[in-house]
Design a protein around this motif. Structure first.
Motif, PDB file in Angstrom:
ATOM      1  N   THR A 203       0.790  -1.174  -0.046  1.00 20.17           N
ATOM      2  CA  THR A 203       0.082   0.148   0.064  1.00 20.17           C
ATOM      3  C   THR A 203       1.082   1.217   0.053  1.00 20.17           C
ATOM      4  O   THR A 203       0.345   2.230  -0.011  1.00 20.17           O
ATOM      5  CB  THR A 203      -0.986  -0.051   1.395  1.00 20.17           C
ATOM      6  N   ASP A 204       2.079   1.046  -0.147  1.00 15.13           N
ATOM      7  CA  ASP A 204       2.927   2.303  -0.193  1.00 15.13           C
ATOM      8  C   ASP A 204       3.492   2.430  -1.781  1.00 15.13           C
ATOM      9  O   ASP A 204       3.996   1.439  -2.383  1.00 15.13           O
ATOM     10  CB  ASP A 204       4.317   1.948   0.652  1.00 15.13           C
ATOM     11  N   GLY A 205       3.278   3.742  -2.099  1.00 17.95           N
ATOM     12  CA  GLY A 205       3.627   4.064  -3.372  1.00 17.95           C
ATOM     13  C   GLY A 205       5.110   3.675  -3.912  1.00 17.95           C
ATOM     14  O   GLY A 205       5.164   3.360  -4.947  1.00 17.95           O
ATOM     15  N   ASP A 206       5.889   4.207  -3.116  1.00 11.15           N
ATOM     16  CA  ASP A 206       7.313   3.909  -3.394  1.00 11.15           C
ATOM     17  C   ASP A 206       7.613   2.366  -3.724  1.00 11.15           C
ATOM     18  O   ASP A 206       8.331   2.282  -4.571  1.00 11.15           O
ATOM     19  CB  ASP A 206       8.323   4.497  -2.536  1.00 11.15           C
ATOM     20  N   GLU A 207       7.264   1.574  -2.628  1.00  8.33           N
ATOM     21  CA  GLU A 207       7.440   0.309  -2.782  1.00  8.33           C
ATOM     22  C   GLU A 207       6.507  -0.409  -4.003  1.00  8.33           C
ATOM     23  O   GLU A 207       7.148  -1.294  -4.656  1.00  8.33           O
ATOM     24  CB  GLU A 207       6.926  -0.549  -1.298  1.00  8.33           C
ATOM     25  N   PHE A 208       5.531   0.155  -4.174  1.00  5.36           N
ATOM     26  CA  PHE A 208       4.528  -0.346  -5.353  1.00  5.36           C
ATOM     27  C   PHE A 208       5.716  -0.288  -6.595  1.00  5.36           C
ATOM     28  O   PHE A 208       5.619  -1.065  -7.288  1.00  5.36           O
ATOM     29  CB  PHE A 208       3.386   0.369  -5.362  1.00  5.36           C
ATOM     30  N   ILE A 209       6.308   0.800  -6.890  1.00  8.42           N
ATOM     31  CA  ILE A 209       6.926   1.210  -7.893  1.00  8.42           C
ATOM     32  C   ILE A 209       8.003   0.356  -8.142  1.00  8.42           C
ATOM     33  O   ILE A 209       8.489  -0.346  -9.206  1.00  8.42           O
ATOM     34  CB  ILE A 209       7.479   2.777  -8.407  1.00  8.42           C
TER      35      ILE A 209
ATOM     36  N   ILE B 169       1.251  -4.893 -15.400  1.00  8.68           N
ATOM     37  CA  ILE B 169       1.277  -4.260 -14.215  1.00  8.68           C
ATOM     38  C   ILE B 169      -0.354  -4.470 -13.936  1.00  8.68           C
ATOM     39  O   ILE B 169      -1.191  -4.175 -14.400  1.00  8.68           O
ATOM     40  CB  ILE B 169       1.449  -2.747 -14.376  1.00  8.68           C
ATOM     41  N   VAL B 170      -0.498  -4.877 -12.523  1.00 10.77           N
ATOM     42  CA  VAL B 170      -1.625  -5.161 -12.084  1.00 10.77           C
ATOM     43  C   VAL B 170      -1.963  -4.424 -10.725  1.00 10.77           C
ATOM     44  O   VAL B 170      -1.185  -4.272  -9.762  1.00 10.77           O
ATOM     45  CB  VAL B 170      -1.897  -6.769 -11.561  1.00 10.77           C
ATOM     46  N   TYR B 171      -3.134  -3.623 -10.359  1.00  5.13           N
ATOM     47  CA  TYR B 171      -3.302  -2.841  -9.522  1.00  5.13           C
ATOM     48  C   TYR B 171      -4.881  -3.208  -9.123  1.00  5.13           C
ATOM     49  O   TYR B 171      -5.808  -3.161  -9.903  1.00  5.13           O
ATOM     50  CB  TYR B 171      -3.248  -1.350  -9.809  1.00  5.13           C
ATOM     51  N   ASP B 172      -5.177  -3.189  -8.020  1.00  2.71           N
ATOM     52  CA  ASP B 172      -6.766  -3.540  -7.216  1.00  2.71           C
ATOM     53  C   ASP B 172      -6.986  -2.608  -6.365  1.00  2.71           C
ATOM     54  O   ASP B 172      -6.213  -2.648  -5.312  1.00  2.71           O
ATOM     55  CB  ASP B 172      -6.506  -5.036  -6.914  1.00  2.71           C
ATOM     56  N   GLY B 173      -7.805  -1.599  -6.657  1.00  2.00           N
ATOM     57  CA  GLY B 173      -8.071  -0.566  -5.779  1.00  2.00           C
ATOM     58  C   GLY B 173      -8.898  -1.030  -4.530  1.00  2.00           C
ATOM     59  O   GLY B 173      -9.265  -0.239  -3.545  1.00  2.00           O
ATOM     60  N   SER B 174      -9.120  -2.248  -4.408  1.00  6.48           N
ATOM     61  CA  SER B 174      -9.627  -2.640  -3.041  1.00  6.48           C
ATOM     62  C   SER B 174      -8.765  -2.644  -2.073  1.00  6.48           C
ATOM     63  O   SER B 174      -9.072  -2.615  -0.890  1.00  6.48           O
ATOM     64  CB  SER B 174     -10.380  -4.303  -3.072  1.00  6.48           C
ATOM     65  N   GLN B 175      -7.271  -2.641  -2.395  1.00  3.56           N
ATOM     66  CA  GLN B 175      -6.157  -2.452  -1.565  1.00  3.56           C
ATOM     67  C   GLN B 175      -5.595  -1.203  -1.950  1.00  3.56           C
ATOM     68  O   GLN B 175      -4.462  -1.175  -2.710  1.00  3.56           O
ATOM     69  CB  GLN B 175      -5.450  -3.357  -1.476  1.00  3.56           C
ATOM     70  N   GLN B 176      -5.933   0.046  -1.533  1.00  4.59           N
ATOM     71  CA  GLN B 176      -5.596   1.409  -2.208  1.00  4.59           C
ATOM     72  C   GLN B 176      -4.205   1.791  -1.579  1.00  4.59           C
ATOM     73  O   GLN B 176      -3.629   1.272  -0.448  1.00  4.59           O
ATOM     74  CB  GLN B 176      -6.718   2.480  -1.785  1.00  4.59           C
ATOM     75  N   VAL B 177      -3.605   2.286  -2.587  1.00  4.90           N
ATOM     76  CA  VAL B 177      -2.025   2.653  -2.359  1.00  4.90           C
ATOM     77  C   VAL B 177      -1.846   4.112  -2.212  1.00  4.90           C
ATOM     78  O   VAL B 177      -2.685   4.960  -2.821  1.00  4.90           O
ATOM     79  CB  VAL B 177      -1.139   2.302  -3.671  1.00  4.90           C
ATOM     80  N   ASP B 178      -1.175   4.509  -1.336  1.00  5.11           N
ATOM     81  CA  ASP B 178      -0.672   5.986  -1.002  1.00  5.11           C
ATOM     82  C   ASP B 178       0.315   6.365  -1.979  1.00  5.11           C
ATOM     83  O   ASP B 178       1.317   6.390  -1.638  1.00  5.11           O
ATOM     84  CB  ASP B 178      -0.117   5.906   0.614  1.00  5.11           C
ATOM     85  N   TRP B 179      -0.469   6.956  -2.917  1.00  7.07           N
ATOM     86  CA  TRP B 179       0.477   7.498  -3.861  1.00  7.07           C
ATOM     87  C   TRP B 179       0.962   8.878  -3.876  1.00  7.07           C
ATOM     88  O   TRP B 179       0.427   9.804  -3.212  1.00  7.07           O
ATOM     89  CB  TRP B 179      -0.305   7.575  -5.568  1.00  7.07           C
TER      90      TRP B 179
ATOM     91  N   GLY C 225     -12.323   8.116  -5.439  1.00  5.49           N
ATOM     92  CA  GLY C 225     -11.620   9.184  -4.750  1.00  5.49           C
ATOM     93  C   GLY C 225      -9.991   8.337  -4.693  1.00  5.49           C
ATOM     94  O   GLY C 225      -9.082   9.107  -4.042  1.00  5.49           O
ATOM     95  N   ASP C 226      -9.750   7.322  -5.613  1.00  6.69           N
ATOM     96  CA  ASP C 226      -8.474   6.906  -5.581  1.00  6.69           C
ATOM     97  C   ASP C 226      -7.661   7.779  -6.855  1.00  6.69           C
ATOM     98  O   ASP C 226      -7.950   7.977  -7.766  1.00  6.69           O
ATOM     99  CB  ASP C 226      -8.435   5.535  -6.294  1.00  6.69           C
ATOM    100  N   ARG C 227      -6.260   8.166  -5.976  1.00  8.44           N
ATOM    101  CA  ARG C 227      -5.414   9.101  -6.842  1.00  8.44           C
ATOM    102  C   ARG C 227      -4.915   8.342  -8.026  1.00  8.44           C
ATOM    103  O   ARG C 227      -4.300   8.948  -8.836  1.00  8.44           O
ATOM    104  CB  ARG C 227      -4.360   9.513  -5.864  1.00  8.44           C
ATOM    105  N   PHE C 228      -5.206   6.868  -7.918  1.00  7.16           N
ATOM    106  CA  PHE C 228      -4.596   6.256  -9.249  1.00  7.16           C
ATOM    107  C   PHE C 228      -5.074   6.627 -10.453  1.00  7.16           C
ATOM    108  O   PHE C 228      -4.388   6.520 -11.452  1.00  7.16           O
ATOM    109  CB  PHE C 228      -4.853   4.777  -8.908  1.00  7.16           C
ATOM    110  N   VAL C 229      -6.278   7.218 -10.364  1.00  6.79           N
ATOM    111  CA  VAL C 229      -6.904   7.500 -11.561  1.00  6.79           C
ATOM    112  C   VAL C 229      -6.330   8.761 -12.391  1.00  6.79           C
ATOM    113  O   VAL C 229      -6.055   8.939 -13.418  1.00  6.79           O
ATOM    114  CB  VAL C 229      -8.472   8.201 -11.406  1.00  6.79           C
ATOM    115  N   GLN C 230      -5.445   9.263 -11.607  1.00  9.63           N
ATOM    116  CA  GLN C 230      -4.462  10.543 -12.062  1.00  9.63           C
ATOM    117  C   GLN C 230      -3.569  10.308 -12.961  1.00  9.63           C
ATOM    118  O   GLN C 230      -3.141  11.016 -13.800  1.00  9.63           O
ATOM    119  CB  GLN C 230      -4.104  11.276 -10.953  1.00  9.63           C
TER     120      GLN C 230
END
Length: 569
Positions: free
Chosen positions: A86-92, A106-116, A141-146
């Motif tokens: 759920t940590d953005g730096d770790e995700f990348i 790349i797979v992202y599941d918004g049910s476990q949101q990340v702090d981007w 509300g998920d910043r991933f959309v940006q």
């Protein structure tokens, strides 16, 4: 002599010949004993032959195979391992490492949101132009959309992937599929293969109404399945979907071959925190069945994802797919399961049952109306309860959980993913409870070790599924010796164990003067009159094959609490 051997012909064996031989081997038991009825209502035969499939399918077998193979252009699939942090730096960082080591998407599941962070999204946007990006359950509300805003308009036509959820995707992403028949939630609630297939079609039918043409819909649609441990059934499930989809497309006037991507992931409902390396075996089994069934995109969940995920777990999950590709070469074959009498028959039965169920849903107003009526939830609850019943009676096995438990296992408290309706949870809770405190349990054994060992091992394993560790008494030569030992030794709960041919003789003498102050069960199941007589004499109950584990452990907990309260009073 050699020429005579070469000319020797074996008499052909028909299905009738085989059945006659099978009936003889059953020694009076009915042939139907060899038939297994599944939770889908499909009867599995003991043997599948060319004669049977020609009778059941005939020319339809070839038509079915053509429909399955029309849904794929190659045997290859995309390795799409998910990132769980759920940590953005770790995700990348983890995403880049995975792509370097064999992951293909790349797979992202918004049910476990990340702090981007802004920098995270910028890096991810750059990767999305180069690799498929599969995004599921993305909320508004998920910043991933940006990140989709950060991709230049000229590059948006290069982005391939999926996007589902309540959030809205920006314009210009023509190769991103946004309409899904996601059956994973129903799967976790207990759905069987036929139900999942029917729901996929019902969801597709509802979503197709929003499009002017079927081709427009087809280009935006994909289906998502969880793959369970029933190896051949899961192969047949994915193959059945290909057949059903071609029929579905033709119902909309689409006469050409229709191809929609099939996304699969290993099922989490059978994962357990107990003996977690068995999850690795489950994942490998499920992944291979998904590949043989013809999946287009596959995610293998790490064996420790329901506990605290580790780098080793992530690596093992990814390597399962890499090894399958490198060692089996199935990625070079379209429909490698085709032609198997068993799998083709199973595929056909699933097609017929799923299509009938789909039509039933449509007659009731379609998918949304069916859900709102409560019928789907009712059906899923019945299926889930039936799965739990079969686990509790060991008709179904979760190795390391309801059978062959390892009492040395520590149960982790943390969870990387919290999975609703996971089948092992009740057993995990029992194990935690009895790890803290449990009755002092002893197996009261009679006779020679070779005589009572099989039954003693069964009782030991039965109790161990709840975390109760039984000790062995000395092997008693007589009932008098056993009673003397019982009087001289302290224990909370005992189980009398003897060879089946000796137990009634032991008990008939034992009940003449049964220790009234002791809580003692007997191993084995007996006729009603015998059990009543023994219980009237003081026996508390019985432990036997086919008994409901959870009911028995509930009784043990209740009895132990009552005895403990009585002792304190």
């Amino acid at each position: 002599m050699i020429s005579e051997l070469k000319d020797k012909q074996f008499e052909p064996v028909t299905d009738a010949d085989w059945r006659e031989a099978a009936v003889k081997s059953l020694r009076g038991q009915p042939f139907e004993k060899l038939i297994t009825k599944t939770i889908e209502g499909i009867e599995l035969q003991p043997l599948y032959t060319k004669e049977q499939i020609e009778k059941a399918l005939g020319e339809r077998q070839e038509a079915m195979l053509k429909a399955i193979r029309a849904g794929k252009t190659s045997g290859d699939w995309t390795i799409a391992q998910r990132t769980y942090t759920t940590d953005g730096d770790e995700f990348i960082a983890q995403t880049k490492e995975a792509l370097e080591k064999g992951n293909e998407a790349i797979v992202y599941d918004g049910s476990q949101q990340v702090d981007w962070t802004d920098e995270n999204l910028k890096e991810l946007a750059e990767l999305a132009v180069k690799y498929p990006l599969y995004a599921f359950n993305v909320d508004e509300g998920d910043r991933f959309v940006q990140l989709y805003d950060l991709i230049p308009e000229a590059d948006r036509k290069k982005v391939v992937g999926t996007f589902t959820g309540s959030a809205k995707l920006e314009e210009g992403y023509h190769l991103v599929r946004t309409e899904a028949a996601d059956t994973i939630d129903a799967h976790l609630k207990g759905a069987d293969s036929v139900t999942e297939l029917a729901l996929a079609l019902a969801i597709a039918a509802e979503k197709a109404e929003a499009y002017d043409t079927f081709t427009q819909f087809e280009n935006k649609f994909f289906v998502r399945f969880a793959i369970d441990t029933h190896f051949f059934f899961e192969i047949a499930k994915l193959r059945a979907f290909r057949v059903l989809w071609q029929t579905f497309a033709k119902a909309y006037g689409h006469e050409k071959n229709s191809r929609v991507p099939v996304f699969s992931e290993t099922s989490l409902r059978t994962y357990s925190k107990l003996d977690p390396y068995v999850n690795l075996l489950r994942a490998g089994n499920e992944a291979f069945s998904a590949v043989l069934g013809g999946t287009d995109v596959l995610t293998v969940h790490p064996h420790d994802v329901v506990a605290e995920i580790t780098p080793a777990g992530i690596r093992h999950a990814r390597n399962i797919q890499l090894v399958i590709k490198a060692e089996t070469f199935v990625d070079h074959v379209i429909d490698p399961a085709g032609g198997s009498y068993f799998i083709d028959t199973l595929t056909n039965e699933m097609v017929e049952k799923a299509w009938d169920y789909f039509l039933e849903i449509e007659e009731k107003g379609g998918y949304s109306a069916y859900v709102e009526s409560g019928e789907l939830d009712e059906k899923l609850k019945k299926l889930y309860d039936e799965r739990m019943r079969k686990l509790s009676t060991r008709e179904y096995s979760l190795i390391g959980t309801n059978i062959y438990p390892d009492l040395t296992n520590e149960i982790p408290e943390n969870e990387t993913l919290s999975v609703p309706n996971r089948l092992a949870v009740t057993f995990e809770e029992l194990r935690k409870k009895y790890r803290e405190e449990q009755p002092n349990t002893v197996l009261l054994t009679f006779g020679e070790l070779k005589d009572f060992k099989a039954r003693a091992d069964f009782v030991f394993g039965f109790l161990a599924t709840a975390g109760i560790e039984a000790k062995y008494s000395p092997a008693f030569k007589s009932v008098a010796e056993a009673k003397k030992w019982i009087e001289e030794n302290e224990f909370d709960y005992g189980v009398i164990v003897a060879h089946p041919s000796e137990i009634e003789g032991v008990m008939n003498e034992f009940v003449k003067d049964f220790p009234k102050d002791k809580w003692i069960d007997v191993a084995g199941k007996y006729d009603e009159a015998t059990e009543k007589a023994w219980m009237d004499a003081g026996v508390s109950g019985f432990i036997y094959q086919g008994q409901n584990l959870l009911d028995k452990f509930a009784y043990i907990a209740k009895r132990w609490k009552e005895d403990d309260n009585h002792a304190k009073a």
